[in-house]
Write a protein that holds these residues in place. Structure first.
Motif, PDB file in Angstrom:
ATOM      1  N   LYS A  64       5.871   4.622   0.876  1.00 12.25           N
ATOM      2  CA  LYS A  64       6.418   5.908   1.307  1.00 12.25           C
ATOM      3  C   LYS A  64       7.376   5.759   2.469  1.00 12.25           C
ATOM      4  CE  LYS A  64       2.632   8.724  -0.360  1.00 12.25           C
ATOM      5  NZ  LYS A  64       1.467   9.531  -0.042  1.00 12.25           N
ATOM      6  N   TYR A  73       7.725   4.940  -9.195  1.00  6.94           N
ATOM      7  CA  TYR A  73       6.751   5.356  -8.191  1.00  6.94           C
ATOM      8  C   TYR A  73       7.094   6.788  -7.834  1.00  6.94           C
ATOM      9  CZ  TYR A  73       4.336   5.832  -3.782  1.00  6.94           C
ATOM     10  OH  TYR A  73       3.528   6.275  -2.778  1.00  6.94           O
ATOM     11  N   PRO A  74       6.222   7.720  -7.715  1.00  8.45           N
ATOM     12  CA  PRO A  74       4.764   7.671  -7.658  1.00  8.45           C
ATOM     13  C   PRO A  74       4.074   7.884  -8.997  1.00  8.45           C
ATOM     14  CG  PRO A  74       5.462   9.830  -6.941  1.00  8.45           C
ATOM     15  CD  PRO A  74       6.714   9.041  -7.266  1.00  8.45           C
ATOM     16  N   THR A  75       4.823   8.058 -10.101  1.00  7.95           N
ATOM     17  CA  THR A  75       4.192   8.235 -11.405  1.00  7.95           C
ATOM     18  C   THR A  75       3.252   7.072 -11.712  1.00  7.95           C
ATOM     19  OG1 THR A  75       6.146   9.428 -12.168  1.00  7.95           O
ATOM     20  CG2 THR A  75       4.629   8.630 -13.852  1.00  7.95           C
ATOM     21  N   VAL A  76       3.726   5.857 -11.422  1.00  9.38           N
ATOM     22  CA  VAL A  76       2.904   4.657 -11.565  1.00  9.38           C
ATOM     23  C   VAL A  76       2.488   4.238 -10.164  1.00  9.38           C
ATOM     24  CG1 VAL A  76       2.835   2.284 -12.379  1.00  9.38           C
ATOM     25  CG2 VAL A  76       4.167   3.983 -13.632  1.00  9.38           C
ATOM     26  N   SER A  77       1.214   4.330  -9.874  1.00  5.88           N
ATOM     27  CA  SER A  77       0.708   4.043  -8.527  1.00  5.88           C
ATOM     28  C   SER A  77       0.568   2.538  -8.297  1.00  5.88           C
ATOM     29  CB  SER A  77      -0.658   4.706  -8.329  1.00  5.88           C
ATOM     30  OG  SER A  77      -1.613   4.049  -9.119  1.00  5.88           O
ATOM     31  N   PRO A  78       0.466   2.105  -7.033  1.00  2.00           N
ATOM     32  CA  PRO A  78       0.253   0.682  -6.754  1.00  2.00           C
ATOM     33  C   PRO A  78      -1.007   0.149  -7.432  1.00  2.00           C
ATOM     34  CG  PRO A  78       0.806   1.832  -4.738  1.00  2.00           C
ATOM     35  CD  PRO A  78       0.625   2.873  -5.805  1.00  2.00           C
ATOM     36  N   ALA A  79      -2.053   0.934  -7.510  1.00  2.00           N
ATOM     37  CA  ALA A  79      -3.299   0.488  -8.146  1.00  2.00           C
ATOM     38  C   ALA A  79      -3.108   0.254  -9.641  1.00  2.00           C
ATOM     39  CB  ALA A  79      -4.393   1.500  -7.900  1.00  2.00           C
ATOM     40  N   ALA A  80      -2.206   1.003 -10.258  1.00  2.81           N
ATOM     41  CA  ALA A  80      -2.003   0.885 -11.702  1.00  2.81           C
ATOM     42  C   ALA A  80      -1.260  -0.393 -12.076  1.00  2.81           C
ATOM     43  CB  ALA A  80      -1.226   2.087 -12.214  1.00  2.81           C
ATOM     44  N   ASN A  82       0.845  -1.192   0.000  1.00  2.00           N
ATOM     45  CA  ASN A  82       0.000   0.000   0.000  1.00  2.00           C
ATOM     46  C   ASN A  82       0.881   1.242   0.000  1.00  2.00           C
ATOM     47  OD1 ASN A  82       0.693   0.645   2.729  1.00  2.00           O
ATOM     48  ND2 ASN A  82      -0.849  -0.805   3.446  1.00  2.00           N
ATOM     49  N   ASP A  83       0.266   2.395  -0.200  1.00  2.00           N
ATOM     50  CA  ASP A  83       1.009   3.661  -0.302  1.00  2.00           C
ATOM     51  C   ASP A  83       1.858   3.940   0.933  1.00  2.00           C
ATOM     52  OD1 ASP A  83       1.018   4.982  -2.674  1.00  2.00           O
ATOM     53  OD2 ASP A  83      -0.381   6.546  -2.071  1.00  2.00           O
ATOM     54  N   TRP A 120       8.883   0.077 -10.186  1.00  2.00           N
ATOM     55  CA  TRP A 120       8.082  -1.134 -10.257  1.00  2.00           C
ATOM     56  C   TRP A 120       8.715  -2.075 -11.273  1.00  2.00           C
ATOM     57  CZ3 TRP A 120       4.667  -2.275  -6.742  1.00  2.00           C
ATOM     58  CH2 TRP A 120       3.971  -1.265  -6.091  1.00  2.00           C
TER      59      TRP A 120
END
Length: 68
Positions: free
Chosen positions: A9, A56-63, A4-5, A38
């Motif tokens: 972080k 990361y954070p350009t590509v989020s975990p959800a993506a 998760n975020d 990632w």
């Protein structure tokens, strides 16, 4: 369990690069300068391959969440 975020972080750079596993070959690679990438490991024709998905954070975990 997927990352998760907050976990991402809180990951701080270390002397050596390391991975935070997300499961099923997907992981977040943290390099010594603090960059977070990632990556996805898989095999093709019996050879191990690594796919770079993005920063990361350009590509989020959800993506990058994979389902079967």
């Amino acid at each position: 369990m997927p990352l998760n975020d907050r976990q991402i972080k809180n990951a701080k750079p270390a002397e050596k690069p390391f991975n935070l596993n997300d499961g099923k070959g997907l992981y977040l690679y943290i390099n010594t300068s603090g960059g977070k990438l990632w990556r996805f490991d898989f095999s093709h024709n019996g050879k191990r391959k690594t796919l770079l998905i993005g920063k990361y954070p350009t590509v989020s975990p959800a993506a990058v969440f994979f389902t079967e």
